[in-house]
Design an enzyme around this catalytic site. Structure first.
Site, PDB file in Angstrom:
ATOM      1  CE  LYS A 153     -38.442  -6.602 -15.847  1.00 18.65           C
ATOM      2  NZ  LYS A 153     -37.776  -7.556 -16.728  1.00 18.65           N
TER       3      LYS A 153
HETATM    4  N1  PMP Z   1     -33.047  -7.116 -20.792  1.00 23.04           N
HETATM    5  C1  PMP Z   1     -34.173  -7.820 -20.556  1.00 23.04           C
HETATM    6  C2  PMP Z   1     -34.956  -8.324 -21.705  1.00 23.04           C
HETATM    7  C3  PMP Z   1     -34.590  -8.070 -19.235  1.00 23.04           C
HETATM    8  O1  PMP Z   1     -35.700  -8.773 -18.985  1.00 23.04           O
HETATM    9  C4  PMP Z   1     -33.805  -7.587 -18.163  1.00 23.04           C
HETATM   10  C5  PMP Z   1     -34.229  -7.855 -16.745  1.00 23.04           C
HETATM   11  N2  PMP Z   1     -35.121  -6.890 -16.276  1.00 23.04           N
HETATM   12  C6  PMP Z   1     -32.651  -6.846 -18.460  1.00 23.04           C
HETATM   13  C7  PMP Z   1     -32.299  -6.636 -19.780  1.00 23.04           C
HETATM   14  C8  PMP Z   1     -31.810  -6.273 -17.361  1.00 23.04           C
HETATM   15  O2  PMP Z   1     -32.488  -5.219 -16.742  1.00 23.04           O
HETATM   16  P1  PMP Z   1     -32.195  -4.804 -15.241  1.00 23.04           P
HETATM   17  O3  PMP Z   1     -30.723  -4.648 -15.133  1.00 23.04           O
HETATM   18  O4  PMP Z   1     -32.917  -3.531 -15.064  1.00 23.04           O
HETATM   19  O5  PMP Z   1     -32.715  -5.898 -14.379  1.00 23.04           O
END
Ligand code: PMP
Length: 296
Positions: A153
């Site tokens: 991320k």
């Molecule tokens: N894909 C992307 C590109 C994201 O930014 C997010 C948000 N963090 C997600 C998927 C979903 O991830 P999570 O369920 O861990 O929030």
């Protein structure tokens, strides 16, 4: 919206007012996008305020930092403890938490030794709202996993998400759906994607997407409630034939989708597996799931 005069943040070992936080203008993160972050939610439960899956989020933060050669000297436990303190100091119960790891001044493209940690939180409604979304296939692809570490991320990765979201909004849609470099469906700009057909759920495998913690929670709920789920590659044409679809993410939670490229799904949202999962997800994050063993 994100802070007021009383808001307290954690910055490099100190608690200070958000309005008094400062950063160096030569930070590598600002110029080149080499920072890492998380998006976490805390919920008010009958057991008090609970951060949902803090361990998973902070393990992913540490993974993202390592992927970007950033030395983050905080353990998962320390980060979790600090986050509970942050919520307490700001008197927050239902909150969105944003940890950001950013770097010191460095105008080269080499790793930076100076590492900063900022933790902040605010009350934030469901990211994509509560309406059923009209989604469009984006002309932007998700980054090729050979061009970056796509499951980390990283702040800079979100330029792709901003382009896709802006394009979708400019075309009159609510949200974008991005394909991978081979034309298969990958994910939304900030959420993972699922569709359902014939009482079964489908989502793409890992490889071109962020490994969503909400996605993983949906897998767990499917197992607990005997819902068939397959990780497989598929195209927008497969989705046009769907009974229903939804996005998942910490900020978005379980967000209903009405149509893709104006092809409306067959079932009313209230009649879909997604609807039941959205309810089960709320029960889980608010720790009410003990009372809901029977989903369907
Ligand atoms: N894909 C992307 C590109 C994201 O930014 C997010 C948000 N963090 C997600 C998927 C979903 O991830 P999570 O369920 O861990 O929030």
């Amino acid at each position: 919206m994100y802070y007021n005069n009383d808001t307290v943040i954690f910055l490099d070992g100190k608690w200070l007012k958000a309005s008094e936080g400062k950063t160096n203008l030569y930070t590598q993160t600002l110029h080149y996008g080499s920072g890492v972050f998380e998006g976490i939610r805390a919920y008010k439960t009958s057991y008090g305020t609970q951060i949902f899956k803090a361990k998973e989020h902070y393990e992913r933060l540490k993974y993202s930092a390592k992927a970007m050669h950033i030395e983050l000297d905080y353990s998962v436990d320390e980060l979790t403890h600090l986050t509970y303190q942050l919520l307490e100091k700001n008197k927050l119960q239902n909150a969105y938490i944003r940890p950001l790891v950013y770097l010191g001044a460095n105008m080269t493209l080499q790793p930076t030794k100076e590492v900063h940690l900022m933790l902040c939180a605010w009350e934030w409604g469901r990211y994509l709202g509560d309406t059923q979304l009209e989604v469009v296939t984006s002309s932007f692809q998700r980054p090729n996993p050979k061009s970056c570490i796509v499951d980390a991320k990283v702040t800079g990765h979100y330029t792709n998400s901003i382009l896709a979201t802006t394009e979708a909004k400019n075309k009159g849609y609510d949200e974008a759906l991005l394909l991978d470099m081979n034309g298969y469906v990958a994910e939304g700009p900030g959420a993972n994607f699922f569709y359902e057909k014939g009482n079964k759920l489908f989502t793409c495998p890992l490889g071109n997407i962020l490994a969503g913690i909400t996605r993983q929670t949906i897998f767990e709920l499917c197992e607990a409630h005997h819902i068939a789920l397959e990780e497989t590659l598929f195209t927008p044409s497969d989705v046009y034939e769907a009974d229903g679809a939804f996005f998942t993410g910490t900020a978005a939670e379980v967000a209903p989708i009405k149509s893709l490229d104006k092809q409306t799904f067959k079932l009313n949202w209230q009649d879909t597996i997604g609807f039941k999962l959205a309810k089960a997800y709320q029960d889980k994050v608010q720790k009410k799931d003990n009372y809901h063993t029977e989903l369907i």
